[in-house]
Write an enzyme that holds these catalytic residues in place. Sequence first.
Site, PDB file in Angstrom:
ATOM      1  N   HIS A  90      57.510 -33.274  72.480  1.00  0.00           N
ATOM      2  CA  HIS A  90      57.741 -32.307  73.585  1.00  0.00           C
ATOM      3  C   HIS A  90      58.265 -33.944  74.914  1.00  0.00           C
ATOM      4  O   HIS A  90      58.839 -33.433  75.447  1.00  0.00           O
ATOM      5  CB  HIS A  90      56.992 -31.601  74.274  1.00  0.00           C
ATOM      6  N   GLU A 145      54.275 -22.864  82.769  1.00  0.00           N
ATOM      7  CA  GLU A 145      55.505 -22.162  81.773  1.00  0.00           C
ATOM      8  C   GLU A 145      54.999 -20.830  81.686  1.00  0.00           C
ATOM      9  O   GLU A 145      53.354 -20.666  81.500  1.00  0.00           O
ATOM     10  CB  GLU A 145      55.155 -23.468  80.327  1.00  0.00           C
ATOM     11  N   HIS A 194      52.610 -32.306  68.084  1.00  0.00           N
ATOM     12  CA  HIS A 194      53.505 -31.599  69.276  1.00  0.00           C
ATOM     13  C   HIS A 194      53.216 -31.301  70.219  1.00  0.00           C
ATOM     14  O   HIS A 194      54.713 -31.427  70.573  1.00  0.00           O
ATOM     15  CB  HIS A 194      52.873 -29.907  69.068  1.00  0.00           C
ATOM     16  N   GLU A 195      52.823 -31.191  71.063  1.00  0.00           N
ATOM     17  CA  GLU A 195      52.648 -31.415  72.673  1.00  0.00           C
ATOM     18  C   GLU A 195      53.445 -33.143  73.513  1.00  0.00           C
ATOM     19  O   GLU A 195      54.685 -32.946  73.755  1.00  0.00           O
ATOM     20  CB  GLU A 195      51.503 -31.280  73.230  1.00  0.00           C
ATOM     21  N   MET A 247      49.808 -27.110  76.121  1.00  0.00           N
ATOM     22  CA  MET A 247      51.529 -26.956  77.150  1.00  0.00           C
ATOM     23  C   MET A 247      51.725 -28.729  77.486  1.00  0.00           C
ATOM     24  O   MET A 247      51.263 -29.529  77.646  1.00  0.00           O
ATOM     25  CB  MET A 247      50.589 -26.799  77.964  1.00  0.00           C
ATOM     26  N   GLU A 248      52.765 -28.743  76.784  1.00  0.00           N
ATOM     27  CA  GLU A 248      53.525 -30.227  76.986  1.00  0.00           C
ATOM     28  C   GLU A 248      54.016 -31.333  78.670  1.00  0.00           C
ATOM     29  O   GLU A 248      54.498 -31.476  78.422  1.00  0.00           O
ATOM     30  CB  GLU A 248      54.736 -29.714  76.372  1.00  0.00           C
ATOM     31  N   ASN A 249      52.710 -30.184  79.870  1.00  0.00           N
ATOM     32  CA  ASN A 249      53.637 -31.368  80.581  1.00  0.00           C
ATOM     33  C   ASN A 249      53.675 -32.479  81.165  1.00  0.00           C
ATOM     34  O   ASN A 249      52.494 -32.948  80.384  1.00  0.00           O
ATOM     35  CB  ASN A 249      51.997 -30.237  82.026  1.00  0.00           C
ATOM     36  N   GLU A 308      60.146 -25.528  71.185  1.00  0.00           N
ATOM     37  CA  GLU A 308      60.051 -25.393  70.577  1.00  0.00           C
ATOM     38  C   GLU A 308      59.808 -25.736  68.623  1.00  0.00           C
ATOM     39  O   GLU A 308      58.877 -26.047  68.364  1.00  0.00           O
ATOM     40  CB  GLU A 308      59.305 -23.994  70.742  1.00  0.00           C
ATOM     41  N   GLY A 345      47.390 -22.819  73.542  1.00  0.00           N
ATOM     42  CA  GLY A 345      46.526 -23.415  72.645  1.00  0.00           C
ATOM     43  C   GLY A 345      46.750 -25.132  73.486  1.00  0.00           C
ATOM     44  O   GLY A 345      45.916 -25.408  73.667  1.00  0.00           O
TER      45      GLY A 345
END
Length: 844
Positions: free
Chosen positions: A293, A121, A289-290, A255-257, A312, A253
Amino acid sequence: MTELKRFYETFQPTHYNIYLDINRENKKITGKTTISGNAKESTISIHQKDLAVDTVQANDQDVSFTIDRDNDAIRIDLPQAGETTLTVTYTAPLTDSMMGIYPSYYEVDGVKKQIIGTQFETNFARQAFPCVDEPEAKATFDLAIKFDEHAGETILSNMPEKKVENGVHYFDTTVRMSTYLIAFAFGELQSKMTTTKSGVKVGVFATKAHKANELDFALDIAKRSIEFYEDFYQTPYPLPHSWQLALPDFSAGAMENWGLVTYREAYLLLDPDNTALDMKQLVATVIAHELAHQWFGDLVTMKWWDDLWLNESFANMMEYVAIDAIEPDWHIWETFQTSDVPAALQRDATDGVQSVHVQVNNPAEIDALFDAAIVYAKGARMLVMVRALLGDDALRAGLKKYFEAHHYGNATGADLWAALGEASNLDVGAIMNSWLDQPGYPVVSASVIDGNLTLSQQQFFIGEGKEAGRQWRIPLNGNYDAAPEIMDQQQVNLGNYNDLRKANGKPFRLNVGNNSHFIVKYDKTLLDDILADATSLDAISQLQLLQDLRYLAEGHQLSYAALVPLLSKFADSHATIVNAGLYRIANDLKKFVLAESKEKKQLQALFDQLSSKQVARLGWTGKAGESNDDQLTRPIVLNAALYAENEKAIASAHELFSANSDKLETLSAAIRVFVLRNEVKNFGSEALFKKLLTAYRQTSDASYKSDICSALTSTTDPALIMKLVESFEDANTIKPQDLRAWFRGVLANEDGQQAAWDWIRNDWQWLEDTVGGDMEFSTYITVIASIFKTPTRLAEFKAFFEPKIQTPGLTREIQMDIKVIETRVKLIKDERQAVNDAVSEAVK
């Protein structure tokens, strides 16, 4: 470089076969990618970046192609449009940019090691394999990876591994997904595993530089978050597993892969026996948070980057919803009030700020969309407003419809509003569009005019602002029934004030709960009524009062001098959020004093006066069974006492250091930073400097590293400051991911500011080469603007950055930050005398 025609319009992939051979020693990637899809035209484009393309075939026949490096493109001429299978062979460098496929470096027992990870991303998948690298271009993926493997290594990806043949690791076919969510990693990893109630495998992975128990906290939070979301969204987690991986080098911080979430080590791993409560809360909210997603962003993805907020903002709200549900004793929404809310209010009041929903075409500008204060914090506040209006039942019903309608596909903001509107019978879009499509927010003035209680709205600016006649549909949340639920006019008359006050029996207030994105300016009659018994208000209302007054002072609608006498009213509060609001104002007063001046001594006396009772009550060490508020308030008041140069506080910190000098990492994490910083500032030596810098290099504890950084950057010794600046470009000491914190620390230090400022101006090209492709690059400018406060520094800032104003991705930041510094310089000039007189009066 403007990307007007999206590549998806000419070629629509349905499936990828990706083969990668990655050689760490030679830093080389050899790849072969086969893409099946529908060519809408006979000339198509797919993305690449820094790939050396050897051959391109269409349906097994060689075809002509050209490389358009300016637009990250391979332009391909096909025999005809229609169903096409492209095959591209290529090589690429393995770089240290923390983008694309890259190595992370770490040490175990003095031995240097590396693991490979990915960050695709926003548009870096094109650095790993040719693709249509746009969110709408969803497809399924078969991934096969070979690497210079040795015994004891683990490889992970979005989906489970299905087989290994001839050293090639093959993974199950993915669900339909966007390119930026593909991820894989390999190296020597340790892990902890569990399974959710519904059978989803959950794992936490890290290098062996960490103790095994550092993975436990994250595993528990991840498992319970997924279970919560499955229930809240009423939609099953869509993949077989959810891996959480800590990477030693990571620019963002986290990443929502999809299925393989990657994190900076500081935001996943922690010592369960010695981590401050606020750090545990931060790690928990990042994980939540992740994982939010995995549905909102991954299962349903924004159609284009202009709807980035859709991903987001929603995840930012849901991290608090989830953690509040699984750890209710934390009262995590209070953290939202002291972090996200002020971030959004401060940034969104500067003229020129982007709106939450913003148009973008140029790939270089996409990363500039990630303005955390707007797309994350303000957007989340918008959704908190929606949640408050709809209630959770309608919100969940609407989300269920949204996921059912768009799963494995793409959506826009309008699609979400339609689903929520259908579930709630409210025109959600009409309310939200005024907030999302225009920048800024209103100040609602509440005044008694000719005996009537009157409300009016106007855009609020900190500094000069161009009045554009904007209006908002404002959920007022007033405590009098006479106040409308939604204020959609410029002015409203609520009726005779004396009658209303008598009938309601309490002071008039707006934005009760502080969930709506506006501030309130009460006239003297109304404000005096509130202040007469302000300490009887609930903690969030007290915080809101302090916050709103602070912004009015920042916006020159009220003098900071008028706030000084109010501070002592709140100084004995046991609520963390009230103390956070109080000391936010107190710390803002520092900009009005010069180093080593009489005025600074007076301000230090005020800090001592405000903090002394709390320090005496709480002490330096935690007590068994003490409240969360006490744990979180202690660092705030100790920091104040040390700024005040309170002799007892300085001596207590020194005693703690001396008693633990051979085991500093075991000092309570909640107060360790103050002990170390106090020692460096007041008892520093070159030997101590070397000792702490060595500990920084050797420890794998991210929290301890952060404390050492804060301590060392506070040194007053010019020679040691220069040693720090010399270390900025030494990746063996300071990783590029951590450099901004070190730079900020030295820049904020009055004794180090010149050295740090000289460094960034002299070595800007090195910084751009090192982190220039990173979405956090522009925040170096933000950091400088948050500190500079003199006319001289303003002139230097403009001289250096104005020539860079046309750099894609930096334009808005430079323009806004010039205004930020100009506004601060003017405020100090106008208010310095009045503020210092008020401080002097307060400490008599």
